[in-house]
Design a protein around this motif. Structure first.
Motif, PDB file in Angstrom:
ATOM      1  N   ARG A 102      38.862  44.887  -6.230  1.00 32.68           N
ATOM      2  CA  ARG A 102      38.625  45.563  -7.569  1.00 32.68           C
ATOM      3  C   ARG A 102      39.353  46.879  -7.696  1.00 32.68           C
ATOM      4  O   ARG A 102      40.027  47.232  -8.543  1.00 32.68           O
ATOM      5  CB  ARG A 102      37.048  45.884  -7.742  1.00 32.68           C
ATOM      6  CG  ARG A 102      36.244  44.644  -7.818  1.00 32.68           C
ATOM      7  CD  ARG A 102      34.714  44.980  -8.057  1.00 32.68           C
ATOM      8  NE  ARG A 102      33.773  43.947  -8.153  1.00 32.68           N
ATOM      9  CZ  ARG A 102      33.995  43.227  -9.105  1.00 32.68           C
ATOM     10  NH1 ARG A 102      34.519  43.277 -10.112  1.00 32.68           N
ATOM     11  NH2 ARG A 102      33.221  41.908  -9.169  1.00 32.68           N
ATOM     12  N   LEU A 103      39.359  47.706  -6.342  1.00 26.09           N
ATOM     13  CA  LEU A 103      40.250  48.833  -6.270  1.00 26.09           C
ATOM     14  C   LEU A 103      41.747  48.710  -6.692  1.00 26.09           C
ATOM     15  O   LEU A 103      42.383  49.516  -7.753  1.00 26.09           O
ATOM     16  CB  LEU A 103      40.150  49.327  -4.913  1.00 26.09           C
ATOM     17  CG  LEU A 103      40.961  50.630  -4.816  1.00 26.09           C
ATOM     18  CD1 LEU A 103      40.375  51.905  -5.432  1.00 26.09           C
ATOM     19  CD2 LEU A 103      40.945  50.942  -3.372  1.00 26.09           C
ATOM     20  N   LEU A 115      38.069  49.871 -10.298  1.00 28.38           N
ATOM     21  CA  LEU A 115      36.837  50.937 -10.009  1.00 28.38           C
ATOM     22  C   LEU A 115      37.141  52.125 -10.762  1.00 28.38           C
ATOM     23  O   LEU A 115      38.586  52.500 -10.620  1.00 28.38           O
ATOM     24  CB  LEU A 115      36.924  51.082  -8.528  1.00 28.38           C
ATOM     25  CG  LEU A 115      36.605  50.003  -7.560  1.00 28.38           C
ATOM     26  CD1 LEU A 115      36.614  50.411  -6.130  1.00 28.38           C
ATOM     27  CD2 LEU A 115      35.254  49.346  -8.034  1.00 28.38           C
ATOM     28  N   GLN A 149      35.662  41.662   1.331  1.00 30.91           N
ATOM     29  CA  GLN A 149      36.698  42.974   0.752  1.00 30.91           C
ATOM     30  C   GLN A 149      36.999  42.989  -0.576  1.00 30.91           C
ATOM     31  O   GLN A 149      37.716  43.115  -1.329  1.00 30.91           O
ATOM     32  CB  GLN A 149      38.060  42.530   1.354  1.00 30.91           C
ATOM     33  CG  GLN A 149      38.103  42.697   2.985  1.00 30.91           C
ATOM     34  CD  GLN A 149      39.431  42.741   3.741  1.00 30.91           C
ATOM     35  OE1 GLN A 149      40.187  41.814   3.545  1.00 30.91           O
ATOM     36  NE2 GLN A 149      39.954  43.952   4.358  1.00 30.91           N
ATOM     37  N   GLU A 150      35.625  42.377  -1.354  1.00 33.94           N
ATOM     38  CA  GLU A 150      35.779  42.172  -2.793  1.00 33.94           C
ATOM     39  C   GLU A 150      36.117  43.539  -3.468  1.00 33.94           C
ATOM     40  O   GLU A 150      36.880  43.802  -4.361  1.00 33.94           O
ATOM     41  CB  GLU A 150      34.391  41.754  -3.172  1.00 33.94           C
ATOM     42  CG  GLU A 150      34.427  41.780  -4.747  1.00 33.94           C
ATOM     43  CD  GLU A 150      33.058  41.033  -5.325  1.00 33.94           C
ATOM     44  OE1 GLU A 150      32.583  40.172  -4.817  1.00 33.94           O
ATOM     45  OE2 GLU A 150      32.639  41.424  -6.509  1.00 33.94           O
ATOM     46  N   GLU A 151      35.651  44.609  -2.810  1.00 33.79           N
ATOM     47  CA  GLU A 151      35.841  45.969  -3.419  1.00 33.79           C
ATOM     48  C   GLU A 151      37.056  46.526  -3.365  1.00 33.79           C
ATOM     49  O   GLU A 151      37.556  47.273  -4.511  1.00 33.79           O
ATOM     50  CB  GLU A 151      34.843  47.163  -2.708  1.00 33.79           C
ATOM     51  CG  GLU A 151      34.730  48.405  -3.312  1.00 33.79           C
ATOM     52  CD  GLU A 151      33.691  49.357  -2.788  1.00 33.79           C
ATOM     53  OE1 GLU A 151      32.735  49.266  -3.182  1.00 33.79           O
ATOM     54  OE2 GLU A 151      34.198  49.890  -1.878  1.00 33.79           O
ATOM     55  N   ARG A 158      39.498  55.645  -4.320  1.00 32.80           N
ATOM     56  CA  ARG A 158      39.102  55.729  -2.834  1.00 32.80           C
ATOM     57  C   ARG A 158      40.276  55.956  -2.053  1.00 32.80           C
ATOM     58  O   ARG A 158      41.390  55.605  -2.321  1.00 32.80           O
ATOM     59  CB  ARG A 158      38.499  54.122  -2.679  1.00 32.80           C
ATOM     60  CG  ARG A 158      37.484  54.049  -3.648  1.00 32.80           C
ATOM     61  CD  ARG A 158      36.136  54.208  -2.843  1.00 32.80           C
ATOM     62  NE  ARG A 158      35.026  54.214  -3.844  1.00 32.80           N
ATOM     63  CZ  ARG A 158      34.315  53.071  -4.094  1.00 32.80           C
ATOM     64  NH1 ARG A 158      34.499  51.944  -3.403  1.00 32.80           N
ATOM     65  NH2 ARG A 158      33.404  53.008  -5.085  1.00 32.80           N
TER      66      ARG A 158
END
Ligand code: FAD
Ligand code: NAD
Length: 155
Positions: free
Chosen positions: A80-81, A86, A75-77, A90
């Motif tokens: 970052r979100l 980012l 769940q790194e993204e 998203r």
């Protein structure tokens, strides 16, 4: 001492990564945080440290509740979100439990009412009294943060 030295030293302390979520004006709001700690068993308390410049700071002050979502290694993204890193927006699907938006794939969701607060320098410590906990039965590894980089166990 300069800020860089302080941050480099604090970065030597490996942590997990959480997203602190709350409901604000009918919508979900999240912020990535690694300044999270278990505090007390009786009563059951946790703490998150939120910077005064973060929008989340004033939001939690108003809502009086938050959830801590402990992120999985994949769940790194999301981290970052919710850290504003980012470029593009998203769509994130939240589950709703007792008025809390939570991230359903997290390793654990810790739902809290604000128990007390303590202003410490440029952050406020939000102590949360835990009202509910959701956890996955299947095992999963955590997302880690060390020396300013994301890591995973065994890496
Ligand atoms: P905003 O800038 O309002 O939001 C952050 C991002 O989340 C924005 O991109 C926004 O679009 C997105 N977002 C919010 N809600 C939704 C939603 N419902 N759907 C989709 N996207 C949404 N700061 C601290 O104060 N304490 C900490 O412990 C801490 N730990 C951190 C750990 C790591 C590993 C990192 C990378 C950062 C950490 N930060 C911490 C910094 C913090 O995450 C950022 O400064 C954050 O952007 C500040 O949040 P804000 O409330 O101002 O968020
Ligand atoms: P970094 O190398 O800045 O972070 C290393 C460590 O320093 C963090 O784990 C944390 O313990 C400490 N730290 C960093 N910024 C801090 C702050 N403003 N107040 C108190 N402690 C802080 O990591 P990075 O990848 O450059 O971070 C990305 C962004 O997220 C930066 O803007 C950073 O300031 C912010 N961040 C804030 C906190 C926090 O407020 N507690 C924690 C981690 C990251």
């Amino acid at each position: 001492m300069d800020d860089r030295t302080f941050r480099r030293a604090m970065g030597k302390f490996a942590t997990g990564v959480t997203v602190v979520t709350t409901e604000f004006q009918g919508e979900a709001k999240g912020m990535t945080a690694n300044a999270f700690m278990s505090v007390s068993l009786d009563p059951k308390l946790v703490v998150v440290s939120i910077g005064h410049k973060a929008r989340m700071h004033d939001i939690v002050k108003q809502t009086g509740k938050f959830a801590v979502n402990i992120l999985r290694r994949d769940q790194e993204e999301l981290s970052r979100l919710f850290a504003g890193q980012l470029k593009e927006e998203r769509h994130v699907s939240f589950d709703w439990v007792n008025g809390h938006p939570i991230l359903p794939e997290a390793l654990a969701n810790i739902l809290c009412n604000v128990h007390s607060t303590y202003v410490a320098g440029d952050h406020t410590l939000y102590f949360g009294e835990v009202t509910d906990i959701l956890m996955k039965d299947e095992p999963g590894d955590p997302l880690l943060f060390f020396e300013g980089k994301y890591r995973s166990i065994g890496q």
